[in-house]
Scaffold this active site. Structure first.
Site, PDB file in Angstrom:
ATOM      1  N   ARG A 187       0.837  -1.184   0.000  1.00  8.97           N
ATOM      2  CA  ARG A 187       0.000   0.000   0.000  1.00  8.97           C
ATOM      3  C   ARG A 187       0.873   1.236   0.000  1.00  8.97           C
ATOM      4  NH1 ARG A 187      -3.600  -0.265   5.221  1.00  8.97           N
ATOM      5  NH2 ARG A 187      -3.889  -2.430   4.605  1.00  8.97           N
ATOM      6  N   GLY A 207      -2.826   4.480  -2.848  1.00  9.96           N
ATOM      7  CA  GLY A 207      -3.770   3.376  -2.913  1.00  9.96           C
ATOM      8  C   GLY A 207      -3.117   2.052  -2.576  1.00  9.96           C
ATOM      9  N   PHE A 208      -3.779   0.991  -3.026  1.00 11.68           N
ATOM     10  CA  PHE A 208      -3.337  -0.350  -2.673  1.00 11.68           C
ATOM     11  C   PHE A 208      -2.939  -1.129  -3.914  1.00 11.68           C
ATOM     12  CE2 PHE A 208      -6.071   1.165   0.607  1.00 11.68           C
ATOM     13  CZ  PHE A 208      -5.575   0.649   1.782  1.00 11.68           C
ATOM     14  N   LYS A 243      -3.360  -2.275  -9.202  1.00 12.44           N
ATOM     15  CA  LYS A 243      -3.085  -1.095  -8.403  1.00 12.44           C
ATOM     16  C   LYS A 243      -4.339  -0.218  -8.424  1.00 12.44           C
ATOM     17  CE  LYS A 243       0.608   2.298  -8.163  1.00 12.44           C
ATOM     18  NZ  LYS A 243       1.812   2.721  -8.875  1.00 12.44           N
ATOM     19  N   ASP A 284      12.227   8.377  -7.697  1.00 16.03           N
ATOM     20  CA  ASP A 284      12.156   7.705  -6.392  1.00 16.03           C
ATOM     21  C   ASP A 284      12.857   6.355  -6.481  1.00 16.03           C
ATOM     22  OD1 ASP A 284       9.476   6.661  -4.145  1.00 16.03           O
ATOM     23  OD2 ASP A 284      11.512   7.349  -3.757  1.00 16.03           O
TER      24      ASP A 284
END
Ligand code: NAG
Ligand code: NAG
Ligand code: NAG
Ligand code: NAG
Ligand code: NAG
Ligand code: NAG
Ligand code: NAG
Ligand code: NAG
Ligand code: NAG
Ligand code: NAG
Length: 778
Positions: free
Chosen positions: A530, A534-535, A550, A647
C-alpha cells in the site's frame, strides 16, 4: 563520459594479497583435533596478544600458507601492509603468545616461532630446533610443545618448554625452560599455555598444570579426557569428553558463568573472555567479560581464535573470516583479509565418529583437490548436530560431509515441520501467512454468498460518487477510452469490455467485476502493498494469469481529474521494456482508477536484501544491478518523452519469475527540460545507494548503525581503498572479490557530491554489463 580502461584494470590493494604464490611442498599430519586457539592453544587460526596483537591463519589455497593481519588503526600503514609476514614456511598448526607466534612447520614437524611485529627469524632455542613436535602452545612469555613427529601415528609425547624474552630494545630471544621432574616424566596429548603456566591432558588421565603460576589455578586432580582446553592469562577452561558442560578454573572474573547445558566442541580464550563453538549449530558462545550482542549471529564456525579483545573465526558456510569484539575493547580495527582459510588441521587416518572430512570441491576451485599439502591427508571437523534458528537439518552428517542445513522456507513436509514449526523467523511467518491466505481464498471463492455480499458492499457505495461526476466527463462511467455506458448497467456488471483502447495491443481494458473477482473483492489478504495513493493487490485472472492490480484510493481519485489519469495512461502505454514492470491494462469503471501490471512473483529487491525473502547470491546481485541500470536507462533515454524515475530505491526494484530486475513506480509527471536533467542525476545518485545496499546488505538508512546513512558509512571506506570492508559477509564470498571491489568503485561514481561529475545512467548500464560479463568465480 567515463574512462573505462582506467577504472577496470585498476588493482585493488587487497586483491593482490589474495592468492600470493607461495613456495613449498609437502606435508603434515595431526592426531588431535583442537580447532580453537586463543592464548596458548593450537589451531588453524591463532592470535598473538598484547600491544602488537596479530591474527594468523592457515589459508585454504591447498599450500598451507600462513596469512596474518593486525590492528589497522594505524593509518600510516596501508591495509595490505598489515598482512604480514609473507614468507613464513607453510604451517601445519599455529599458536600465539604475547607479541610472538609459533607454529609447526608443515614439511618438517619442527617448531617455528616469530616476532609478531614483523621479523620472521626463528625464535626456537637451538637445542630444540631440530626436534619434531605434534602439538605446540605459546603462553605469554613461554612456549610448550609435545614431542613426536607430526607424521607418526603416536598420540602421546613428552613436553619441551622454552621462555621467550622481550628485551628493552624490543628484541626477542629465547632459552630452554626446564620442567620439574614430575612433569618431565609424563606424556601428554595436548597442551595449553597461559601467563606463567601450562596445562596438559596427561596419559594417566586428567589435567596436569605446571609453571610458577599454576598453583593459583586450583585445577583439581581429575580423571578422563577432554575434547578441548583453553588457557587465558589467569584461568583455564576445559570441555570434558563425556559431559556437556564446560569447566573453568583460576581467576573467576575471567569466566563468570560458563555456558551450561550447551556442548562446545572447541574453546578459545582472550584476556578476559572465553568463546567456544557449539556442537549443535556451530554457533558461537562467549562468556567472561563479554557483550553478547557483539557475537556473530546466524553463522556457524569451524575454528576460532582470540587475542586480548578480539575473537575471529572461520565460517563453515564459506571459510571466510569473521571477527568480533569483547567488552571494553580499545579502538582497534581488525578488519580481516578476504582470503579463505583452512577450517581445521590436516590429519591422517579416518576422521572417526561424529566428524566429517572436509571436501575441497565445495570451494568450486577446479585445481583444488585438498587443502593439505599431502593429498592423502584430510581435515576432520566435528559434525553439527542441529541447525540454527530458521533452518532445518535436511541431510545427516556423513564421513565426507557435514549435516546440511536448509532454510525453513524450503521446508516441504512433516519431516521438518517440527523444527521449523517452532521457529519465528520472518520467512516462516511469511510462508505461513501465505498458506493461510490461500486457504482463505479457497474458502472465500467456494462460498457464493460471501462473494455476493462483497460485490454488493463494494458496488453500492460507489454509485453515489460516480453519479456526482456524471456531468463532468462521460468516459469514467466505464473503462477509460470506451464509449460512455449508462450508469445502471455498470452496476449490474454486464457491460462487455470496451473495444476502443488508448494503446491498442498493449493495454487491455478490464471490467471492474473481473478485477473484483480476481482480487476476492480487493480483500486485504490479496494485498501486495500500500502506498499513499492506494493499494496493490495480487490477482488471478480467469485465464490463470497472475497480475498486480493497483487501485487508487478515494483521496487520490478526488484529487486528480480524469484528464490526469488519461495522461498517466498515455505515459504508461508508451513504456514497454524487459526491465520495467509493464502495464497490462486498466479499468476506469465506476469512477475507479485501476491499473493492471505484470505480477512480480519474487517481490522487491529490498525484501531480499533486508527483509524476509531469500538472500541473493553474488552473480544474481550483479545481474540485478545491471538490469536495474538498463531499466533506468530505458526510462531516461529511450522513452519519448524521457522519464525521470524520481524515487529510485531498492523497494522500487521488483524481481520477476526469472529473478530479472524490473523498475516500477516511476514518476508520471512530465518535468521541464532542466528539471528532467536534475531529476536524472538524482536518479543516478539514488541508484548508487541501491548499489551500496546490494554490495553491503545494509539498509540505505539504519538507525542501529553509526553513521545511519549507508553513504556516510561506505563512501569514506571506498575512497580510502577499504571497499572490502563493506562487502556483505552474510552470503558466501566469491573466490575472486575483485568484481565486488569494482562494483564499489562504480557506486562511488554514482554518489559523487557534484551532480555534474556523476556519469549518466547509460554509463552505469555499460559498466555493470562489463562486470557481469567478466563473471564471478564463486
Ligand atoms: C591499534 O592501533 C592504534 C593506533 O596505532 C592504537 O591506538 C591502539 O591502541 C591499537 N589497539 C590495540 C589493541 O593494539
Ligand atoms: C604505524 O606504522 C608505522 C610504519 O610501520 C610505524 O612507524 C609507526 O610507529 C606506527 N604507529 C603506531 C602509532 O603504531
Ligand atoms: C621444506 O620446505 C622448505 C622450503 O620452505 C624446503 O627448502 C625444504 O626442502 C622442505 N623440506 C622437505 C623435507 O621437503
Ligand atoms: C612430585 O610428585 C611427588 C609425589 O607425587 C610430590 O610429593 C612432589 O611434591 C611433586 N613435586 C612437585 C615439584 O610438584
Ligand atoms: C604470574 O602471574 C603474575 C600476575 O598475573 C604475573 O605478573 C607474572 O608475570 C606471572 N608469572 C610468569 C612467570 O609469567
Ligand atoms: C570469585 O572468587 C572469589 C574469591 O575466590 C569469591 O569471593 C567470589 O564469590 C567468586 N565470584 C564468583 C562470581 O564466583
Ligand atoms: C553491548 O553492545 C551494544 C552494541 O555495541 C551496546 O549497545 C550495549 O550497551 C552493550 N552492552 C554492554 C553491557 O556493554
Ligand atoms: C534444534 O534447534 C532448534 C532451534 O534452532 C530447536 O528448536 C530444536 O529443539 C533443536 N533440536 C534438537 C534435537 O536439539
Ligand atoms: C567431494 O564432493 C564432490 C562433489 O560434491 C564429490 O564428487 C566427491 O566424491 C567428494 N569427495 C569425497 C572424498 O567425498
Ligand atoms: C520431505 O521432503 C524432502 C525433500 O524436500 C524429501 O527428501 C524427504 O524424503 C521428505 N520426507 C518425507 C517424510 O516425506
Amino acid at each position: 563520459m567515463i574512462n573505462f580502461p582506467k577504472l577496470f584494470p585498476s588493482l585493488f590493494p587487497l586483491s593482490k594479497f589474495c592468492f600470493l604464490p607461495f613456495l613449498l611442498s609437502l606435508v603434515s599430519l595431526l592426531f588431535l583435533l583442537d580447532l580453537a586457539s586463543g592464548i596458548g592453544s593450537m589451531g588453524p587460526i591463532s592470535a598473538s596478544y598484547g600491544q602488537n596483537g596479530v591474527f594468523c591463519a592457515i589459508d585454504a589455497s591447498g599450500r598451507q600458507e600462513v596469512i596474518c593481519w593486525g590492528n589497522k588503526t594505524n593509518t600510516s600503514v596501508s591495509t595490505s601492509a598489515s598482512l604480514y609476514p609473507a614468507d613464513l614456511p607453510p604451517m601445519a598448526a599455529l599458536s600465539g603468545g604475547a607479541g610472538f607466534l609459533c607454529g609447526i612447520v608443515a614439511n618438517t614437524s619442527q617448531a617455528y616461532c616469530w616476532d609478531s611485529k614483523g621479523s620472521n627469524s626463528d625464535l626456537v632455542p637451538p637445542s630444540y630446533k631440530t626436534n619434531s613436535y605434534f602439538h605446540i602452545a605459546a603462553g605469554t612469555t613461554h612456549v610448550c610443545a609435545i614431542r613426536g613427529s607430526y607424521y607418526s601415528e603416536s598420540h602421546w609425547g613428552s613436553v619441551d618448554c622454552w621462555d621467550i624474552f622481550r628485551h628493552s630494545n624490543d628484541y626477542l630471544s629465547s632459552n630452554p625452560s626446564y620442567l620439574d621432574q614430575n612433569v618431565s616424566t609424563l606424556v601428554f596429548q595436548k597442551v595449553v599455555s597461559g601467563n606463567g603456566f601450562s596445562c596438559g591432558v596427561a596419559r594417566q588421565g586428567g589435567i596436569v598444570c605446571w609453571g610458577p603460576n599454576s598453583s593459583r589455578l586450583g585445577v583439581p586432580v581429575t580423571q578422563g579426557n577432554f575434547v578441548s582446553l583453553a588457557a587465558g592469562f589467569d584461568s583455564v577452561c576445559a570441555v570434558p569428553e563425556n559431559s556437556g558442560g564446560t569447566k573453568c578454573w583460576g581467576f573467576n572474573s575471567s569466566f563468570v558463568t560458563p555456558p551450561s547445558g550447551i556442548r562446545l566442541v572447541s574453546l578459545t580464550a582472550g584476556a578476559r573472555h572465553f568463546c567456544g563453538i557449539r556442537e549443535d549449530d556451530h554457533g558461537i558462545e562467549c562468556w567472561g567479560n563479554f557483550n553478547s550482542s557483539l557475537i556473530p549471529k546466524g553463522s556457524g564456525f569451524l575454528a576460532i581464535a582470540s587475542s586480548d579483545y578480539v575473537s575471529c573465526g572461520i565460517r563453515e558456510a564459506d571459510l571466510v573470516l569473521d571477527c568480533w569484539f569483547a567488552s571494553g575493547s580499545p579502538p582497534i580495527d581488525y578488519d580481516p583479509p578476504l582470503q579463505l582459510c583452512s577450517p581445521g588441521l590436516c590429519t591422517s587416518g579416518s576422521c572417526g565418529e561424529g566428524k566429517f572430512a572436509f571436501n575441497a570441491s565445495f570451494l568450486s576451485e577446479p585445481d583444488l583437490t585438498s587443502l593439505c599439502l599431502r593429498k592423502d591427508l584430510k581435515i576432520c571437523s566435528p559434525c553439527g548436530s542441529n541447525c540454527s534458528e530458521g533452518y532445518f537439518p535436511s541431510s545427516p552428517c556423513t564421513e565426507n560431509a557435514d549435516r546440511v542445513c536448509t532454510a525453513c522456507t524450503l521446508c516441504q513436509n512433516s519431516s521438518c515441520w517440527d523444527v521449523c514449526g517452532m521457529q519465528s523467523s520472518p520467512e516462516f511467518k511469511h510462508q505461513h501467512l501465505h498458506q493461510f491466505h490461500q486457504l482463505l481464498i479457497i474458502i472465500g471463492s467456494s462460498v457464493a454468498g460471501f462473494l455476493l455480499i462483497l460485490v454488493a458492499w463494494y458496488l453500492l457505495p460507489r454509485v453515489l460518487p460516480t453519479k456526482n461526476k456524471e456531468g463532468k466527463k462521460g468516459t469514467f462511467a466505464c473503462c477509460f477510452g470506451a464509449k460512455p455506458q449508462p450508469e445502471v448497467e455498470a452496476v449490474s456488471d454486464v457491460i462487455p469490455p470496451a473495444a476502443i483502447v488508448q494503446c491498442p495491443g498493449i493495454a487491455q481494458v478490464f471490467r471492474l467485476s473481473e478485477l473484483k473477482d480476481a482480487t476476492n473483492g480487493f480483500k486485504e489478504f490479496n494485498e501486495l502493498g500500500r502506498g499513499s495513493n492506494g493499494f496493490v493487490y495480487k490477482a488471478v485472472l480467469p485465464d490463470g494469469r497472475q497480475v498486480a492490480v493497483k487501485r487508487a484510493n478515494a483521496a487520490t481519485i478526488i484529487q486528480t481529474n480524469s484528464r490526469e489519469f488519461e495522461m498517466e495512461l498515455e505515459v504508461l502505454c508508451s513504456v514497454r521494456n524487459g526491465n520495467i514492470v509493464n502495464l497490462l491494462g486498466y479499468c476506469a469503471e465506476m469512477g475507479e482508477r485501476i491499473l493492471v501490471y505484470e505480477y512480480m512473483p519474487h517481490g522487491t529487491l529490498h525484501d531480499h536484501l533486508h527483509g524476509g525473502l531469500a538472500p541473493l547470491n553474488w552473480p544474481l546481485r550483479l545481474k540485478i544491478a545491471m538490469q536495474a541500470a538498463k531499466g533506468l536507462e530505458y526510462l531516461h533515454n529511450e522513452v519519448v518523452p524521457p522519464i525521470a524515475h524520481r524515487d529510485v530505491k531498492s523497494s522500487k526494484i521488483l524481481l520477476d519469475a526469472d529473478m530479472g530486475a524490473r523498475i516500477t513506480d516511476f514518476s508520471l509527471i512530465a518535468p521541464s527540460e532542466s528539471d528532467l536533467n536534475q531529476d536524472k542525476r538524482a536518479d543516478v545518485y539514488n541508484f548508487g545507494i541501491v548499489l551500496l545496499e546490494i554490495l553491503s546488505g545494509r539498509k540505505a538508512h539504519d538507525t542501529e548503525c553509526d553513521p545511519p546513512s549507508i553513504v556516510d558509512w561506505a563512501l569514506p571506506l571506498i575512497r580510502h581503498g577499504k571497499a572490502a570492508a563493506i562487502i556483505d559477509r552474510y552470503i558466501a564470498l566469491p573466490r575472486n572479490v575483485e568484481p565486488l571491489l569494482k562494483l564499489a568503485d562504480i557506486a562511488e561514481l554514482a554518489l559523487r557530491e557534484d551532480p555534474s561529475r556523476r556519469p549518466i545512467i547509460s554509463d552505469f548500464a555499460l559498466m555493470l554489463e562489463l562486470l557481469v560479463k567478466e563473471g564471478l568465480i564463486l
